[in-house]
Design a protein around this motif. Structure first.
Motif, short mmCIF file in Angstrom:
data_model
loop_
_atom_site.label_atom_id
_atom_site.label_comp_id
_atom_site.label_asym_id
_atom_site.label_seq_id
_atom_site.Cartn_x
_atom_site.Cartn_y
_atom_site.Cartn_z
N GLN A 63 0.82 -1.21 0.00
CA GLN A 63 0.00 0.00 0.00
C GLN A 63 0.85 1.27 0.00
OE1 GLN A 63 0.38 -1.99 2.58
NE2 GLN A 63 0.39 -0.88 4.54
N MET A 64 2.15 1.13 0.16
CA MET A 64 3.04 2.28 0.08
C MET A 64 3.13 2.84 -1.35
SD MET A 64 6.89 0.64 0.25
CE MET A 64 7.65 2.25 0.03
N PHE A 65 2.64 2.07 -2.32
CA PHE A 65 2.70 2.49 -3.72
C PHE A 65 1.32 2.89 -4.21
CE2 PHE A 65 6.03 -0.85 -3.31
CZ PHE A 65 7.14 -0.03 -3.46
N ASN A 66 1.27 3.90 -5.07
CA ASN A 66 -0.02 4.24 -5.69
C ASN A 66 -0.19 3.57 -7.04
OD1 ASN A 66 1.55 5.79 -7.41
ND2 ASN A 66 0.60 7.74 -6.88
N LYS A 67 0.88 2.96 -7.57
CA LYS A 67 0.76 2.27 -8.85
C LYS A 67 1.84 1.21 -8.96
CE LYS A 67 -1.06 1.44 -12.79
NZ LYS A 67 -2.41 0.85 -12.81
N VAL A 68 1.41 -0.02 -9.31
CA VAL A 68 2.32 -1.13 -9.60
C VAL A 68 2.06 -1.54 -11.04
CG1 VAL A 68 3.02 -3.47 -8.99
CG2 VAL A 68 2.24 -1.90 -7.20
N ILE A 69 3.13 -1.68 -11.84
CA ILE A 69 2.96 -2.04 -13.25
C ILE A 69 3.81 -3.24 -13.60
CG2 ILE A 69 2.41 0.33 -13.91
CD1 ILE A 69 5.20 0.58 -15.12
N THR A 70 3.45 -3.90 -14.69
CA THR A 70 4.11 -5.12 -15.15
C THR A 70 4.68 -4.89 -16.54
OG1 THR A 70 1.97 -5.91 -15.99
CG2 THR A 70 2.60 -6.61 -13.79
N PRO A 71 5.93 -4.41 -16.61
CA PRO A 71 6.52 -4.08 -17.92
C PRO A 71 7.12 -5.25 -18.67
CG PRO A 71 8.07 -3.57 -16.18
CD PRO A 71 6.83 -4.08 -15.50
N GLY A 72 7.14 -6.43 -18.05
CA GLY A 72 7.87 -7.56 -18.63
C GLY A 72 9.29 -7.54 -18.10
N ASP A 73 10.20 -8.09 -18.86
CA ASP A 73 11.60 -8.17 -18.45
C ASP A 73 12.32 -6.87 -18.82
OD1 ASP A 73 14.23 -8.88 -17.87
OD2 ASP A 73 14.48 -9.93 -19.78
N VAL A 74 12.64 -6.06 -17.80
CA VAL A 74 13.38 -4.82 -18.07
C VAL A 74 14.85 -4.94 -17.67
CG1 VAL A 74 11.38 -3.31 -17.90
CG2 VAL A 74 12.69 -3.85 -15.83
N THR A 75 15.24 -6.07 -17.04
CA THR A 75 16.63 -6.23 -16.61
C THR A 75 17.45 -7.09 -17.56
OG1 THR A 75 16.07 -8.14 -15.23
CG2 THR A 75 15.96 -5.95 -14.20
N GLY A 76 16.80 -7.79 -18.49
CA GLY A 76 17.52 -8.56 -19.49
C GLY A 76 17.88 -9.97 -19.09
N ASP A 77 17.28 -10.47 -17.99
CA ASP A 77 17.62 -11.83 -17.57
C ASP A 77 16.59 -12.86 -18.00
OD1 ASP A 77 15.50 -11.25 -15.93
OD2 ASP A 77 16.57 -11.57 -14.04
N GLY A 78 15.58 -12.44 -18.77
CA GLY A 78 14.59 -13.37 -19.28
C GLY A 78 13.42 -13.62 -18.36
N ARG A 79 13.36 -12.90 -17.22
CA ARG A 79 12.25 -13.08 -16.29
C ARG A 79 11.48 -11.77 -16.13
NH1 ARG A 79 16.36 -16.29 -13.67
NH2 ARG A 79 17.07 -14.46 -12.55
N PRO A 80 10.15 -11.85 -16.01
CA PRO A 80 9.37 -10.62 -15.84
C PRO A 80 9.69 -9.92 -14.52
CG PRO A 80 7.96 -12.47 -16.45
CD PRO A 80 9.28 -13.04 -16.10
N ASP A 81 9.60 -8.61 -14.53
CA ASP A 81 9.86 -7.79 -13.37
C ASP A 81 8.64 -6.93 -13.05
OD1 ASP A 81 12.68 -8.61 -13.44
OD2 ASP A 81 12.82 -7.29 -15.19
N LEU A 82 8.67 -6.28 -11.91
CA LEU A 82 7.65 -5.30 -11.54
C LEU A 82 8.31 -3.94 -11.36
CD1 LEU A 82 5.42 -7.01 -8.80
CD2 LEU A 82 5.09 -6.99 -11.28
N LEU A 83 7.55 -2.89 -11.63
CA LEU A 83 7.92 -1.53 -11.27
C LEU A 83 6.81 -0.96 -10.40
CD1 LEU A 83 9.25 -0.22 -14.71
CD2 LEU A 83 10.63 -0.67 -12.67
#
Length: 571
Positions: free
Chosen positions: A166-186
């Motif tokens: 709840q500390m965040f007002n928005k959580v998004i799912t951009p896919g893999d942004v780090t390049g390791d082949g696994r999905p990430d969250l922002l």
């Protein structure tokens, strides 16, 4: 006079108690036996909207290094290799648009889905080694839960959950942004800091500890995790400003700097009340976008492979029915989306918000004269079902009419009370109460609709106002706000802070001339952009809508209709 003999309560017709999601039965005084809560059907749609997306095409050839990246944030429930779309309607049910059929089908999220009702649903892609994509839900109190997709009918049971979100007002799912082949969250905080949660591929602990990756992200009122828009196999992000400018952030495949600098790719996007990730909707290997207008039209934008889109295509109508799109860029909302009017006889009528700036036709919501003389307020939500709660003070005791049970005593000293939503940042609906000396108190809710915490004194001088109104977020940051009117007609915005001891920032004047209105209310979100709006009735009985936009300002008023002088009060 015994309370049960004083007046009959709300009608038992199934269509009438929709705003509260339940039958409103007789509140009980201390000597009465508690009244059982009785559920009734939620609001339904006469027909589900139809979505017509392009026929899947041959997959586009992407960067060879990242081609076939398993971390593409697709939600492929039917297993046909093309993304599907998950959404929740105003009837409270979740549906999946399946590319294999082109139709909306029931989709059940198992485990703790129904209660509490999630304020957001996310489709991050394949977070682990199983072949199916995962589904995430986020509750108002900050629990993020993960489920395995179990085909086109729904999910399996919850396999992981974490708290504190709840500390965040928005959580998004951009896919893999780090390049390791696994999905990430922002995830974005209320003050605009952006954090990366790197995916691990492990069910028991799917995300690594957060890493701060930037600031200033509060400039966007909608933020969308897209997946791969430009064909390099790395997830991308788009953000929209309140003015309607759209910016593209290319993923860089880095943990410390996952996103490149912003690039403006368009303007005029404020025509949409929601922009939504469609992921790879046409099967060409690139992430696409949807935009919904206030009238419920849904437009499809196909990615062009260079971080932008081709010309839009109308892909569906009737999508005002959707309360929540998985992958929407809007800050999620939770709570009130309705309005009550009480006429001079004491009869209550209910109006549902339509997500297009209009109300449903009215429904009689009580026995004729059932609430004559009652001291009422409509709280945004005091429990976990997202529906508003009608509260009543009687003989100094505060009751939740949804349950018929008392919540607190000692309320005779208050001259005004309202339930604008969560004010202390715990995700639970709270109340405000003003005493005869002008002191305002925050009364914390406990999230069960049955009990309240001890009042917390906010400060004095609040008797300068003849109206206090609120039901959610006016300013667009996800915090609960209120507006206050002086008898001379000056309207002030008090932005929420999420701090129990000081729940409001300094007041900001947002307009004059509001003395022309004899009554005002907030129905919550009326026009489908997830920000709370205002309605006001003038002395001639005309009802006006004021839609909120950037920083708590309101757009020019829109006439909703006449005849509203039949009501003495709006809630």
């Amino acid at each position: 006079m015994p309370r049960s003999a004083r007046r009959p309560r709300l009608l038992g017709c199934t269509a009438l108690a929709v705003a509260a999601g339940m039958f409103l039965s007789t509140p009980a005084v201390a000597a009465d036996a508690p009244v059982s809560r009785v559920e009734v059907p939620k609001r339904s749609a006469s027909a589900l909207p139809q979505l017509d997306l392009p026929t899947p095409s041959a997959p586009r050839v992407r960067n060879a290094i990242k081609a076939g990246n398993a971390a593409d944030p697709d939600f492929d429930a039917d297993g046909d290799g093309t993304s599907d779309i998950l959404l929740r309607g105003w009837d409270g049910y979740t549906y999946a648009w399946l590319s294999s059929t082109g139709e909306l089908s029931d989709y059940t999220i198992d485990g703790d889905y129904a209660d509490p009702m999630p304020k957001d649903i996310l489709t991050p892609g394949n977070l682990d080694a199983t072949p199916e994509p995962e589904v995430l839900t986020l509750t108002p109190t900050g629990t993020l839960s993960m489920y395995h997709s179990n085909g086109s009918y729904g999910t399996g049971v919850r396999v992981w959950h974490g708290t504190g979100w709840q500390m965040f007002n928005k959580v998004i799912t951009p896919g893999d942004v780090t390049g390791d082949g696994r999905p990430d969250l922002l995830a974005r905080t209320y003050d605009g800091e952006l954090y990366l949660y790197e995916g691990t591929g492990n069910d028991s602990s799917p995300f690594r500890a957060r890493v701060l990756v930037g600031g200033g992200w509060s400039m966007f009122d909608q933020l969308v995790g897209m997946g791969d828009m430009n064909g390099d196999g790395i997830g991308d992000v788009v953000g929209r400003t309140p003015a309607g400018d759209l910016y593209f952030y290319a993923g860089q495949g880095s943990t410390s700097a996952p996103l490149a600098g912003r690039v403006k790719i368009g303007s005029g996007w404020d025509t949409y009340n929601q922009i939504v990730a469609a992921h790879d909707a046409d099967g060409d290997g690139l992430a696409d976008l949807l935009g919904r207008t206030a009238s419920g039209d849904l437009y499809y934008y196909r990615a062009n492979g260079s971080g932008n889109f081709y010309a839009r295509q109308l892909s569906g109508t009737g999508f005002e029915f959707v309360d929540l799109f998985a992958g929407s860029g809007a800050v999620p909302r939770f709570g009130k989306d309705s309005l009550y009017g009480r006429d001079s006889k004491g009869t209550l009528y209910w109006y549902g918000a339509m997500n297009n700036g209009q109300f449903t036709p009215r429904e009689q919501a009580s026995a004729t004269g059932g609430f004559a003389g009652a001291d009422l307020a409509l709280a945004s939500s005091l429990d976990t079902d997202t529906y508003a709660d009608l509260i009543e003070r009687y003989n100094g005791v505060l009751y939740n009419s949804a349950t018929g049970l008392s919540m607190a005593s000692g309320w005779s000293k208050y001259t005004l009370f309202l339930g604008p939503g969560d004010l202390n940042g715990d995700g639970k609906g709270d109340l405000l109460a003003r005493d005869g000396s002008g002191y305002l108190y925050l009364v914390p809710g406990k999230g069960d609709g049955q009990s309240l915490g001890s009042p917390i004194k906010i400060g004095g001088g609040w008797n300068a106002y003849d109206m206090l109104v609120g039901a959610g977020d006016f300013s667009g940051d996800g915090r609960t706000d209120i507006v206050a009117r002086t008898p001379s007609g000056t309207l002030y915005l008090y932005r929420g802070t999420g701090n129990a001891s000081a729940p409001f920032a300094a007041k900001v004047e947002i307009g004059k001339g509001w003395q022309q209105y004899r009554t005002m209310a907030s129905p919550g979100d009326l026009d489908g952009d997830n920000r709370a709006d205002l309605v006001a009735a003038d002395s001639s009985g005309v009802l006006w809508r004021y839609s909120s936009y950037s920083s708590g300002q309101f757009k020019a008023r829109v006439k909703l209709g006449g005849g509203w002088n039949t009501y003495t009060d709006l809630y």
